[in-house]
Design an enzyme around this catalytic site. Sequence first.
Site, short mmCIF file in Angstrom:
data_model
loop_
_atom_site.label_atom_id
_atom_site.label_comp_id
_atom_site.label_asym_id
_atom_site.label_seq_id
_atom_site.Cartn_x
_atom_site.Cartn_y
_atom_site.Cartn_z
N ASP A 53 0.85 -1.20 0.00
CA ASP A 53 0.00 0.00 0.00
C ASP A 53 0.88 1.25 0.00
O ASP A 53 0.38 2.37 -0.05
CB ASP A 53 -1.02 -0.01 1.14
CG ASP A 53 -0.40 -0.06 2.51
OD1 ASP A 53 0.83 -0.24 2.61
OD2 ASP A 53 -1.14 0.09 3.50
N SER A 54 2.22 1.04 -0.02
CA SER A 54 3.17 2.13 -0.28
C SER A 54 2.90 2.72 -1.66
O SER A 54 3.41 3.79 -2.00
CB SER A 54 4.61 1.63 -0.19
OG SER A 54 4.78 0.48 -1.00
N ASP A 92 -0.97 -6.05 -0.07
CA ASP A 92 -1.40 -5.40 1.18
C ASP A 92 -2.90 -5.18 1.18
O ASP A 92 -3.46 -4.73 0.18
CB ASP A 92 -0.74 -4.01 1.29
CG ASP A 92 0.55 -4.05 2.07
OD1 ASP A 92 0.77 -5.01 2.84
OD2 ASP A 92 1.35 -3.10 1.91
N LYS A 122 -1.25 -9.34 2.96
CA LYS A 122 -0.49 -8.86 4.14
C LYS A 122 -1.36 -7.88 4.92
O LYS A 122 -1.98 -6.99 4.33
CB LYS A 122 0.82 -8.20 3.71
CG LYS A 122 1.60 -7.60 4.89
CD LYS A 122 3.06 -7.33 4.56
CE LYS A 122 3.33 -6.07 3.81
NZ LYS A 122 2.90 -4.83 4.51
N GLU A 124 -1.45 -5.43 8.60
CA GLU A 124 -0.62 -4.83 9.65
C GLU A 124 -1.27 -5.04 11.02
O GLU A 124 -2.47 -4.87 11.17
CB GLU A 124 -0.47 -3.32 9.39
CG GLU A 124 0.30 -3.01 8.13
CD GLU A 124 0.53 -1.50 7.92
OE1 GLU A 124 0.21 -0.69 8.82
OE2 GLU A 124 1.02 -1.14 6.83
N GLU A 191 9.32 -4.01 10.40
CA GLU A 191 9.78 -2.75 9.83
C GLU A 191 10.34 -1.83 10.89
O GLU A 191 9.71 -1.56 11.93
CB GLU A 191 8.58 -2.07 9.10
CG GLU A 191 8.96 -0.75 8.47
CD GLU A 191 7.96 -0.26 7.42
OE1 GLU A 191 7.00 -0.99 7.08
OE2 GLU A 191 8.15 0.88 6.95
#
Length: 273
Positions: A53-54, A92, A122, A124, A191
Amino acid sequence: MSEYIADKSKKITVKTLRSMKEAGQKIAMLTSYDYTTAMLVDRAGVDVVLIGDSAANVKAGLPTTLPISLDEMIVYARSVVRAVKHALVVCDMPFGSYQVSDEDAMRNCIRLMKETGVDALKLEGGSEISNTVAHLVRSGIPVCGHLGLTPQSVNVFGGYGLRAQSASEAEKLVSDAHSLEKAGVFAIVLEKIPATLAARVAREVSVPVIGIGAGVEVDGQVLVIDDMLGMNDGFKPKFLRLYANLGEVITKAVGNYVGDVKAGTFPSADESY
Ligand code: KIV
């Protein structure tokens, strides 16, 4: 050294990654958001392609990852899936798509899997999402965890600084990693945390631990492709190694093209019909 497990002729699976960890073979993961880049990244031998999602930052020019939608992630993911033949493709889940309820998370995750063909997702977070993760995994969706600096929580953290520096936050992270492992994740991204803490997590959990700004004593590394290729001018964290300066190369090439067009030297007779 045992035989290289990630055989180039075969598609990488979550099982391959586990075997790589067990054999001490490092996992190379890199982001991609479009067909052409994903094709080159896959061809170069990356083990895992992440549609991060970057994309919100490096493709849409947004200051955080929070605004990107599920619909936008689906567009990026579809393009990447069409290109990748070898690597495991992970996408993501964007902010807000899995936090509301298990049912909502399940609906959104199934939609992304069905409409894109990615291999895994993925999410978070730690213990607060482990029930959701267990539910997804039980339903046949492979999930990668993400702990430490989780950019979707930037407003809670108050910035993008190093995480888990205090003993209590470090212990919470280790316990979150165990809770995700128990919930059935196939890997965990760590991270921007101290290298010694990341090494401890990698030793303690049986699933592969992929670091970004988490030192070398983990099972693999991930970077954002625009960052490592030098296309994201303002972003120079300590953990980033520049493998090229494509920003400079592109600006120079485009400048030359503009110059040729303005001077009337492009196209030449040879380049005309
Ligand atoms: O969104 C992303 O690109 C990521 C990586 C930095 C791990 O989550």
